[in-house]
Scaffold this motif. Structure first.
Motif, PDB file in Angstrom:
ATOM      1  N   ARG A 150       0.751  -1.090  -0.128  1.00 49.91           N
ATOM      2  CA  ARG A 150      -0.046   0.110   0.082  1.00 49.91           C
ATOM      3  C   ARG A 150       0.831   1.328   0.017  1.00 49.91           C
ATOM      4  NH1 ARG A 150      -5.499  -0.496   0.879  1.00 49.91           N
ATOM      5  NH2 ARG A 150      -6.173  -2.727   1.326  1.00 49.91           N
ATOM      6  N   ALA A 151       1.971   1.162   0.633  1.00 50.47           N
ATOM      7  CA  ALA A 151       2.945   2.429   0.626  1.00 50.47           C
ATOM      8  C   ALA A 151       3.497   2.565  -0.673  1.00 50.47           C
ATOM      9  CB  ALA A 151       3.902   1.996   1.714  1.00 50.47           C
ATOM     10  N   GLU A 152       3.858   1.521  -1.299  1.00 52.14           N
ATOM     11  CA  GLU A 152       4.434   1.609  -2.605  1.00 52.14           C
ATOM     12  C   GLU A 152       3.284   1.939  -3.570  1.00 52.14           C
ATOM     13  OE1 GLU A 152       5.748  -2.513  -3.842  1.00 52.14           O
ATOM     14  OE2 GLU A 152       7.737  -2.138  -2.592  1.00 52.14           O
ATOM     15  N   LEU A 153       1.980   1.670  -3.465  1.00 48.30           N
ATOM     16  CA  LEU A 153       0.857   2.156  -4.414  1.00 48.30           C
ATOM     17  C   LEU A 153       0.639   3.636  -4.062  1.00 48.30           C
ATOM     18  CD1 LEU A 153      -1.232   1.238  -6.188  1.00 48.30           C
ATOM     19  CD2 LEU A 153      -2.802   0.834  -4.254  1.00 48.30           C
ATOM     20  N   LEU A 154       0.857   3.931  -2.859  1.00 44.26           N
ATOM     21  CA  LEU A 154       0.468   5.423  -2.531  1.00 44.26           C
ATOM     22  C   LEU A 154       1.612   6.253  -3.345  1.00 44.26           C
ATOM     23  CD1 LEU A 154      -1.128   7.481  -1.157  1.00 44.26           C
ATOM     24  CD2 LEU A 154       0.250   7.245   1.067  1.00 44.26           C
ATOM     25  N   SER A 200     -10.474   5.351   0.001  1.00 42.17           N
ATOM     26  CA  SER A 200     -11.598   5.904  -0.376  1.00 42.17           C
ATOM     27  C   SER A 200     -11.746   5.365  -1.927  1.00 42.17           C
ATOM     28  CB  SER A 200     -11.971   7.112  -0.359  1.00 42.17           C
ATOM     29  OG  SER A 200     -10.807   8.139  -1.280  1.00 42.17           O
ATOM     30  N   GLU A 201     -10.895   5.102  -2.551  1.00 37.93           N
ATOM     31  CA  GLU A 201     -11.109   4.469  -3.944  1.00 37.93           C
ATOM     32  C   GLU A 201     -10.668   3.196  -4.059  1.00 37.93           C
ATOM     33  OE1 GLU A 201     -11.976   6.137  -6.493  1.00 37.93           O
ATOM     34  OE2 GLU A 201     -12.276   7.949  -5.521  1.00 37.93           O
ATOM     35  N   ARG A 202     -11.764   2.197  -4.429  1.00 41.64           N
ATOM     36  CA  ARG A 202     -11.532   0.807  -4.418  1.00 41.64           C
ATOM     37  C   ARG A 202     -10.889   0.207  -5.769  1.00 41.64           C
ATOM     38  NH1 ARG A 202     -14.434  -2.306  -0.918  1.00 41.64           N
ATOM     39  NH2 ARG A 202     -14.458  -3.875  -2.426  1.00 41.64           N
ATOM     40  N   PRO A 241      -5.553  -7.230  -0.362  1.00 35.92           N
ATOM     41  CA  PRO A 241      -6.511  -7.459   0.617  1.00 35.92           C
ATOM     42  C   PRO A 241      -6.383  -6.676   1.757  1.00 35.92           C
ATOM     43  CG  PRO A 241      -4.986  -9.072   0.631  1.00 35.92           C
ATOM     44  CD  PRO A 241      -4.375  -7.956  -0.419  1.00 35.92           C
ATOM     45  N   GLY A 242      -7.379  -6.505   2.642  1.00 31.63           N
ATOM     46  CA  GLY A 242      -7.266  -5.553   3.946  1.00 31.63           C
ATOM     47  C   GLY A 242      -9.023  -5.344   4.184  1.00 31.63           C
ATOM     48  N   THR A 243      -9.050  -4.583   5.257  1.00 29.42           N
ATOM     49  CA  THR A 243     -10.335  -4.056   5.713  1.00 29.42           C
ATOM     50  C   THR A 243     -10.890  -3.156   4.515  1.00 29.42           C
ATOM     51  OG1 THR A 243      -9.390  -2.154   6.599  1.00 29.42           O
ATOM     52  CG2 THR A 243      -9.873  -3.991   8.160  1.00 29.42           C
ATOM     53  N   ALA A 244     -10.356  -2.812   3.742  1.00 25.66           N
ATOM     54  CA  ALA A 244     -10.638  -1.955   2.356  1.00 25.66           C
ATOM     55  C   ALA A 244     -10.029  -2.685   1.161  1.00 25.66           C
ATOM     56  CB  ALA A 244     -10.615  -0.436   2.535  1.00 25.66           C
ATOM     57  N   PRO A 245     -10.395  -3.611   0.594  1.00 17.61           N
ATOM     58  CA  PRO A 245      -9.677  -4.206  -0.638  1.00 17.61           C
ATOM     59  C   PRO A 245      -9.520  -3.155  -1.603  1.00 17.61           C
ATOM     60  CG  PRO A 245     -11.155  -5.754   0.518  1.00 17.61           C
ATOM     61  CD  PRO A 245     -11.723  -4.372   1.080  1.00 17.61           C
ATOM     62  N   ASN A 292     -14.077 -10.366  -2.368  1.00 15.98           N
ATOM     63  CA  ASN A 292     -15.479 -10.914  -1.724  1.00 15.98           C
ATOM     64  C   ASN A 292     -15.229 -12.055  -0.896  1.00 15.98           C
ATOM     65  OD1 ASN A 292     -16.484  -8.688  -2.847  1.00 15.98           O
ATOM     66  ND2 ASN A 292     -17.500  -9.539  -4.605  1.00 15.98           N
ATOM     67  N   ALA A 293     -14.573 -13.244  -1.275  1.00 17.66           N
ATOM     68  CA  ALA A 293     -14.612 -14.361  -0.722  1.00 17.66           C
ATOM     69  C   ALA A 293     -13.580 -14.451   0.296  1.00 17.66           C
ATOM     70  CB  ALA A 293     -14.287 -15.627  -1.867  1.00 17.66           C
ATOM     71  N   ARG A 294     -12.828 -13.353   0.499  1.00 20.67           N
ATOM     72  CA  ARG A 294     -11.631 -13.212   1.322  1.00 20.67           C
ATOM     73  C   ARG A 294     -10.762 -14.365   1.216  1.00 20.67           C
ATOM     74  NH1 ARG A 294     -11.988  -9.205   5.386  1.00 20.67           N
ATOM     75  NH2 ARG A 294     -10.045  -9.789   5.320  1.00 20.67           N
ATOM     76  N   HIS A 295     -10.209 -14.640   0.021  1.00 17.04           N
ATOM     77  CA  HIS A 295      -9.259 -15.947  -0.083  1.00 17.04           C
ATOM     78  C   HIS A 295      -7.920 -15.552   0.463  1.00 17.04           C
ATOM     79  CE1 HIS A 295     -11.457 -16.951  -4.155  1.00 17.04           C
ATOM     80  NE2 HIS A 295     -12.127 -17.407  -3.205  1.00 17.04           N
ATOM     81  N   ASP A 296      -7.752 -14.421   0.963  1.00 14.81           N
ATOM     82  CA  ASP A 296      -6.490 -14.039   1.658  1.00 14.81           C
ATOM     83  C   ASP A 296      -6.337 -15.036   2.777  1.00 14.81           C
ATOM     84  OD1 ASP A 296      -8.548 -12.252   2.049  1.00 14.81           O
ATOM     85  OD2 ASP A 296      -7.068 -11.128   3.387  1.00 14.81           O
ATOM     86  N   TRP A 297      -7.365 -14.862   3.675  1.00 18.53           N
ATOM     87  CA  TRP A 297      -7.435 -15.710   4.706  1.00 18.53           C
ATOM     88  C   TRP A 297      -7.076 -17.221   4.482  1.00 18.53           C
ATOM     89  CZ3 TRP A 297      -7.197 -13.950   9.488  1.00 18.53           C
ATOM     90  CH2 TRP A 297      -7.603 -12.502   9.843  1.00 18.53           C
TER      91      TRP A 297
END
Length: 311
Positions: free
Chosen positions: A123-127, A140-142, A157-161, A190-195
């Motif tokens: 996420r830091a690299e994406l920012l 805010s942007e998905r 993944p995360g609380t706000a994918p 949606n399926a939370r495949h990361d878990w």
């Protein structure tokens, strides 16, 4: 001692036999969602068998544990388990299984922390590559579009994918192919495949010699992709998502004669172009119900002496 040994042998048998049975089965590729559920139930049954074996061994070895485990049980039930006849090996078995449980918890905690660190890094690299505009809130942007010649799309993944796609992919994907790729990635979120991936990685790294855990990790990586492919194909068609996968990956050499790290990609495309057909609804229901009952088998073994004493 018989109940503890029976549970231990049940868990070991399931850990060895299940990967072989699933490897021979042809239906998981046709029903990846059902296969994901079956694998989760199998692993839950194996872990429950070991946990119950540890509990009965500890109850036999230490009076304090026995008092807590059998506190509400009638005297006849306690006598049915013949805990006093377990012998000194019960303490050794309980300690070994408890250490295995602690190691499992440690591996899972490590994997969750590692996943969290990796997500924060990405996420830091994406920012850095896509800085926030004035007035824009983080998360805010998905959907995020990145400048890049290489066609690619992925989800964080995360609380706000967040779904990320490069301009190279936008240039290559035609018509509804872009929507299909985004639906594929949204299916993962949606399926939370990361878990599933984190849990399977934790078990496989903690117990690399246990066949069911190694197979669980490998199948999770394969089945989550097939599942996401099916989610996208139901909305946009198999041909659309197959062509989109080709457009995104043909420059990476995955369709050549030499093996690549993503050797599953040609199989996924062929599966979409020449589907084997889904199982009937009745068979899907039977497989799901049978898998759901798998964790109940060790419970049944554990309660057989108690049920016999209460008859």
């Amino acid at each position: 001692m018989l109940v503890s040994l029976a549970l231990l042998l049940l868990g070991a048998l399931a850990a060895v036999v299940t990967p072989r049975l699933m490897a021979r089965a042809e239906w998981p590729e046709r029903e990846p969602v059902v296969a994901l559920w079956v694998w989760q139930c199998v692993v839950a049954g194996v872990l429950l068998s070991f946990a119950l074996s540890m509990t009965f061994s500890a109850a036999a070895a230490w009076q304090a544990v026995r008092g807590h485990v059998f506190a509400p049980a009638p005297h006849a039930v306690v006598e049915a388990y013949a805990l006093a006849a377990y012998g000194p090996w019960s303490a050794v078995m309980a300690v070994l299984l408890a250490l295995g449980g602690l190691w499992t918890a440690a591996m899972l905690t490590r994997e969750i922390r590692r996943g969290g660190l990796e997500r924060r890094r990405r996420r830091a690299e994406l920012l850095v590559r896509a800085p926030l505009l004035p007035g824009e809130e983080p998360g805010s942007e998905r959907l995020v579009v990145l400048e890049g010649e290489r066609p690619d799309a992925w989800w964080l993944p995360g609380t706000a994918p967040r779904l990320v796609i490069t301009t190279g992919a936008l240039g290559r994907l035609k018509g509804r192919q872009l929507d299909a790729v985004l639906a594929h990635e949204q299916g993962h979120a949606n399926a939370r495949h990361d878990w599933l991936l984190n849990c399977s990685a934790a078990l496989a790294s903690g117990f690399p010699q246990v066949p069911v855990f190694a197979a669980f990790r490998g199948e999770m990586h394969r089945l989550v992709e097939l599942s996401a492919d099916d989610m996208a194909s139901r909305r946009f068609g198999r041909l659309t998502i197959a062509l989109a996968l080709v457009e995104l990956n043909e420059e990476r050499g995955v369709f050549g004669p030499c093996p690549t790290p993503d050797a599953q990609m040609p199989l996924r495309v062929n599966r979409l172009l020449a589907p084997a057909g889904r199982l009937t609804a009745g068979r899907r229901l039977r497989l799901t119900a049978a898998a759901t009952l798998l964790p109940a088998v060790p419970l049944l073994v554990a309660f057989v002496p108690a049920l016999s004493a209460l008859r």
